[in-house]
Design an enzyme around this catalytic site. Sequence first.
Site, PDB file in Angstrom:
ATOM      1  N   GLN A   1       2.594   9.842  81.824  1.00  0.00           N
ATOM      2  CA  GLN A   1       1.623  10.815  81.903  1.00  0.00           C
ATOM      3  C   GLN A   1       2.310  11.440  83.489  1.00  0.00           C
ATOM      4  O   GLN A   1       2.211  12.443  83.658  1.00  0.00           O
ATOM      5  CB  GLN A   1       0.295  10.113  83.361  1.00  0.00           C
ATOM      6  CG  GLN A   1      -0.661   9.934  81.738  1.00  0.00           C
ATOM      7  CD  GLN A   1      -2.236   9.858  82.890  1.00  0.00           C
ATOM      8  OE1 GLN A   1      -2.563   8.626  83.143  1.00  0.00           O
ATOM      9  NE2 GLN A   1      -3.209  10.892  83.260  1.00  0.00           N
TER      10      GLN A   1
ATOM     11  N   GLY B   1      -6.615   5.620  87.785  1.00  0.00           N
ATOM     12  CA  GLY B   1      -6.231   5.565  87.090  1.00  0.00           C
ATOM     13  C   GLY B   1      -4.761   6.132  86.700  1.00  0.00           C
ATOM     14  O   GLY B   1      -5.054   7.245  86.668  1.00  0.00           O
TER      15      GLY B   1
ATOM     16  N   CYS C   1      -9.945  12.340  82.718  1.00  0.00           N
ATOM     17  CA  CYS C   1      -7.685  12.403  82.712  1.00  0.00           C
ATOM     18  C   CYS C   1      -7.380  13.178  83.810  1.00  0.00           C
ATOM     19  O   CYS C   1      -7.614  14.667  83.290  1.00  0.00           O
ATOM     20  CB  CYS C   1      -7.974  12.419  81.746  1.00  0.00           C
ATOM     21  SG  CYS C   1      -5.791  11.418  80.766  1.00  0.00           S
ATOM     22  N   LEU C   2      -6.307  12.824  84.627  1.00  0.00           N
ATOM     23  CA  LEU C   2      -5.676  13.415  85.137  1.00  0.00           C
ATOM     24  C   LEU C   2      -5.142  14.331  84.459  1.00  0.00           C
ATOM     25  O   LEU C   2      -4.508  15.680  84.486  1.00  0.00           O
ATOM     26  CB  LEU C   2      -5.044  12.635  85.991  1.00  0.00           C
ATOM     27  CG  LEU C   2      -6.102  12.252  87.325  1.00  0.00           C
ATOM     28  CD1 LEU C   2      -4.476  11.074  87.574  1.00  0.00           C
ATOM     29  CD2 LEU C   2      -6.252  12.448  88.053  1.00  0.00           C
TER      30      LEU C   2
ATOM     31  N   HIS D   1      -8.148   2.917  78.540  1.00  0.00           N
ATOM     32  CA  HIS D   1      -7.669   4.447  78.756  1.00  0.00           C
ATOM     33  C   HIS D   1      -6.656   3.746  79.249  1.00  0.00           C
ATOM     34  O   HIS D   1      -5.706   5.422  78.296  1.00  0.00           O
ATOM     35  CB  HIS D   1      -8.884   5.585  79.929  1.00  0.00           C
ATOM     36  CG  HIS D   1      -8.035   7.028  79.668  1.00  0.00           C
ATOM     37  ND1 HIS D   1      -9.020   7.672  80.066  1.00  0.00           N
ATOM     38  CD2 HIS D   1      -7.547   7.312  80.615  1.00  0.00           C
ATOM     39  CE1 HIS D   1      -8.700   8.801  80.280  1.00  0.00           C
ATOM     40  NE2 HIS D   1      -7.408   8.751  80.989  1.00  0.00           N
ATOM     41  N   GLU D   2      -6.067   3.850  79.612  1.00  0.00           N
ATOM     42  CA  GLU D   2      -4.962   3.327  80.489  1.00  0.00           C
ATOM     43  C   GLU D   2      -3.387   3.791  79.052  1.00  0.00           C
ATOM     44  O   GLU D   2      -2.467   3.199  78.785  1.00  0.00           O
ATOM     45  CB  GLU D   2      -4.070   3.050  81.734  1.00  0.00           C
ATOM     46  CG  GLU D   2      -5.272   3.015  82.461  1.00  0.00           C
ATOM     47  CD  GLU D   2      -5.196   4.589  83.765  1.00  0.00           C
ATOM     48  OE1 GLU D   2      -4.504   5.800  82.890  1.00  0.00           O
ATOM     49  OE2 GLU D   2      -6.184   5.814  83.932  1.00  0.00           O
TER      50      GLU D   2
ATOM     51  N   HIS E   1      -2.774   5.777  76.905  1.00  0.00           N
ATOM     52  CA  HIS E   1      -1.377   6.417  77.237  1.00  0.00           C
ATOM     53  C   HIS E   1       0.121   6.540  76.938  1.00  0.00           C
ATOM     54  O   HIS E   1       0.456   6.432  76.050  1.00  0.00           O
ATOM     55  CB  HIS E   1      -1.823   6.718  78.764  1.00  0.00           C
ATOM     56  CG  HIS E   1      -3.025   7.881  79.650  1.00  0.00           C
ATOM     57  ND1 HIS E   1      -2.350   9.271  79.125  1.00  0.00           N
ATOM     58  CD2 HIS E   1      -4.071   7.777  79.821  1.00  0.00           C
ATOM     59  CE1 HIS E   1      -3.566   9.487  79.567  1.00  0.00           C
ATOM     60  NE2 HIS E   1      -4.391   8.936  80.819  1.00  0.00           N
TER      61      HIS E   1
END
Length: 178
Positions: free
Chosen positions: A51, A46, A91-92, A133-134, A137
């Site tokens: 981000q 994702g 997480c990226l 999670h997204e 963000h």
Amino acid sequence: MELLNVLHFPDNRLRKKGKSIDIYDDNLNIIARNMLHTMYECKGIGLAAVQVNIQIRLIVIDVSEDRNEPLFLVNPVINSKEDKIIFEEGCLSVPGFYEPVERFNQITYSFHDLKGELHEANANGLLAVCIQHEIDHLDGKLFVDHISDIKRDRIAKKIKKQTSQGILSARKGVPYSI
Ligand code: GNR
Ligand code: NI
């Protein structure tokens, strides 16, 4: 297609909130495509626009095995949630760190597609966790906000150190506004 720069915790820009999208144009499509490309390159499941330093409520997701079932969610909202689970998250924007986080295993959510049409759907397991999670963000929140202050501070320190040593990319994100 363009590879976008993914911001790393503890970058303050990850704390900005995404703005609701009300224009469904080519520009939005280009951002979505570039985000998907970036997500696949980074081997993520994702990616949220915040981000990559774009403050809009857009997320891309692909939890399929073959990485060929992309989802584009505009202005996503969770309408109902049940069954708590603990999920080991990464997480990226927090590269290399994984911690257990409490989430819901079952959600219903609504979103607009890239044409502006409204949809409602159910998700469970990995997809449900990823959507939560997204959306975090898009609200300036990271999975490390769900863990202890001590662990979070340690992770911040390590990432800063890696960045200063050039182990992580320290490229500045390109300011973007639509
Ligand atoms: O690639 C990712 N994997 C992942 C694993 C467990 C829980 C959430 C995620 S999302 C993450 C990609 C990412 O950082 N999205 O914001
Ligand atoms: Ni993330």
